[in-house]
Design an enzyme around this catalytic site. Structure first.
Site, PDB file in Angstrom:
ATOM      1  CG  ASP A  32      -2.273  -0.834   1.063  1.00  0.00           C
ATOM      2  OD1 ASP A  32      -2.072  -1.780   0.037  1.00  0.00           O
ATOM      3  OD2 ASP A  32      -2.601  -1.057   2.668  1.00  0.00           O
ATOM      4  CE  LYS A  33       0.204   8.683  -1.613  1.00  0.00           C
ATOM      5  NZ  LYS A  33      -0.811   9.190  -1.894  1.00  0.00           N
TER       6      LYS A  33
END
Length: 343
Positions: free
Chosen positions: A143-144
Site C-alpha cells: 500500500d502507498k
C-alpha cells in the site's frame, strides 16, 4: 482507432501480469488507460472480467477494445529527476544480478493509478536498471502508506519464479505495527474474511465472520497471525504480524476488526490521537506521527536462481523510529522471525 482485437498469449508469455503483457505489445498504453478498460469490462481474458494484476497463461485469449491508432507516436517518457533518482537508489536494501530489494518509503505508491503521475516505484524503476537494458519489474505491491521490503525482478525468468513463490505462499513476510490498546490474548490468529466495501479506486475492506464468508458475495477468506512484542501501558502495543493470505488491506482491516487499529490509519482506525482514546491528545498521542505505523520488516524467500534462502530485513522509517524511541521500544527485542516455531 483500431477495432476490437482478439489476441492469444504466446509461448513464453505466460505467468505475468496482464498490464505488463499489454504494455509490451502496446507501448503507448498508460497504466491509467489499462485500469479504465478493466473497470469498464472492455478488456477481457477468455471472456471474463479482469484487473490489471490478473495473470495471463499461454494459450489464453485477450480481448482488447479499440485503441488509439498505433501509428500515433507514443508520448515521450518522462524524465526522472535527480532527487527522485537518488531517493529510489538510496532505498535499495540488497541486489544481485537477478533481484533488487527495496525498503519502500511511506507515501510512495508501488504503481501508478488515477492522479499518481509517474512518481511511483514502477515509474522510477528505470533508475534501478544499473546497467541492464530493461528496468526491473515489480513482483508484488505494498500500500502507498505502508513502508518496507518490496521485491523487483531484473529478468522475466526471475519475475516468473518470484511470482510463483509469492502466489503459492512459499515465502515468509513479517510486518511490524504500532496498534491501539493491548491485544488479548497477546498472540493468535485472525480468521475474518474480507469483502470490498467501497467503490472504485481506494476501496475499503469489510471484515466478515468466518462462518459467513461462503454466503457473502465477493468475500474471500483471510488469515493473519499476530504476536505482541511490547506495550506502552494499556494504550499502545508493538505487534508483529504474518499474513497467511494476501488480501487487500488485510492487516489493517484485521487489526481494526479485533479492536486494535494500526496507529495513524485514518481509513480503519482514525488519527493517532483518536486511536489512543481520551486523555492522550496532549500526551503521547500529541507527540506521535499521524502517518501509518505499518512496516514490512522481514521477508524470507528461496532465491529462484541460486535456491539459497534469502532473508531480508528493512530498517523502520523515520516516523516509526521516532515512535519507538519515544516509547522506549528497542528494535532488537523482537526476534527476526517470531513465528518460526508456529505450527
Amino acid at each position: 482507432m483500431s477495432g476490437v482485437q482478439m489476441l492469444t498469449v504466446g509461448s513464453g508469455e505466460g505467468d505475468q501480469r496482464l498490464d505488463r503483457w499489454l504494455r509490451k505489445r502496446f507501448p503507448h498504453l498508460t497504466q491509467g488507460a489499462i485500469e479504465k478498460m478493466c473497470r469498464k469490462g472492455e478488456l477481457r481474458l477468455d471472456g471474463g472480467r479482469v484487473t490489471s494484476a490478473s495473470r495471463v497463461a499461454e494459450g489464453q485469449t485477450v480481448r482488447v477494445p479499440p485503441l488509439p491508432d498505433m501509428a500515433q507516436p507514443a508520448p515521450a517518457p518522462s524524465r526522472i529527476g535527480r532527487s527522485d533518482e537518488a531517493m529510489i537508489q538510496a532505498a535499495v536494501l540488497w541486489k544481485d544480478e537477478h533481484i533488487i530489494a527495496l525498503n519502500k518509503p511511506p507515501g510512495l505508491p508501488s504503481q501508478g493509478g488515477s492522479g499518481q503521475g509517474d512518481r511511483h516505484v514502477d515509474g522510477l524503476a528505470p533508475a534501478l536498471a544499473f546497467g541492464y537494458k530493461d528496468p526491473p519489474k515489480l513482483v508484488h505491491r505494498l500500500d502507498k502508506d505502508t513502508s518496507g521490503i518490496l521485491l523487483l525482478a531484473r529478468t522475466d525468468r526471475v519475475a516468473r519464479g518470484l511470482s510463483e513463490a509469492l502466489r503459492h505462499r512459499n515465502v515468509r513476510k513479517i510486518y511490524w505495527a504500532a496498534v491501539a490498546g493491548v491485544p488479548t490474548p497477546r498472540a493468535g490468529t485472525i480468521k475474518f474474511g474480507l469483502v470490498k466495501e467501497g467503490g472504485r479506486g481506494d476501496e475499503k475492506m469489510r471484515a466478515i465472520h468466518p462462518r459467513e464468508v461462503e454466503s457473502t458475495p465477493g468475500a474471500k477468506r483471510a488469515m493473519t497471525e499476530f504476536m505482541t512484542v511490547e506495550n506502552a501501558g494499556g494504550r499502545l502495543s508493538w505487534v508483529a504480524m504474518q499474513p497467511v493470505t494476501g488480501r487487500t488491506h488485510q492487516l489493517r482491516a484485521h487489526m481494526a476488526e479485533i479492536g486494535h487499529p494500526i496507529l495513524g490509519d485514518g481509513k480503519y482506525g482514525g488519527s493517532a490521537q483518536e486511536n489512543l482514546g481520551d486523555g492522550w491528545g496532549a500526551g503521547v498521542g500529541g507527540d506521535l506521527s499521524r502517518k501509518l505505523h505499518l512496516h514490512a520488516r522481514t521477508l524470507i524467500i528461496e532465491h529462484p536462481i541460486t535456491k539459497a534462502m534469502l532473508t531480508l530485513t528493512a530498517p523502520l522509517p523515520e516516523h516509526m523510529k521516532s515512535t519507538w524511541r519515544y516509547l522506549g521500544w528497542d528494535e532488537k527485542e523482537a526476534p527476526l522471525d517470531p513465528f518460526e516455531d508456529w505450527a
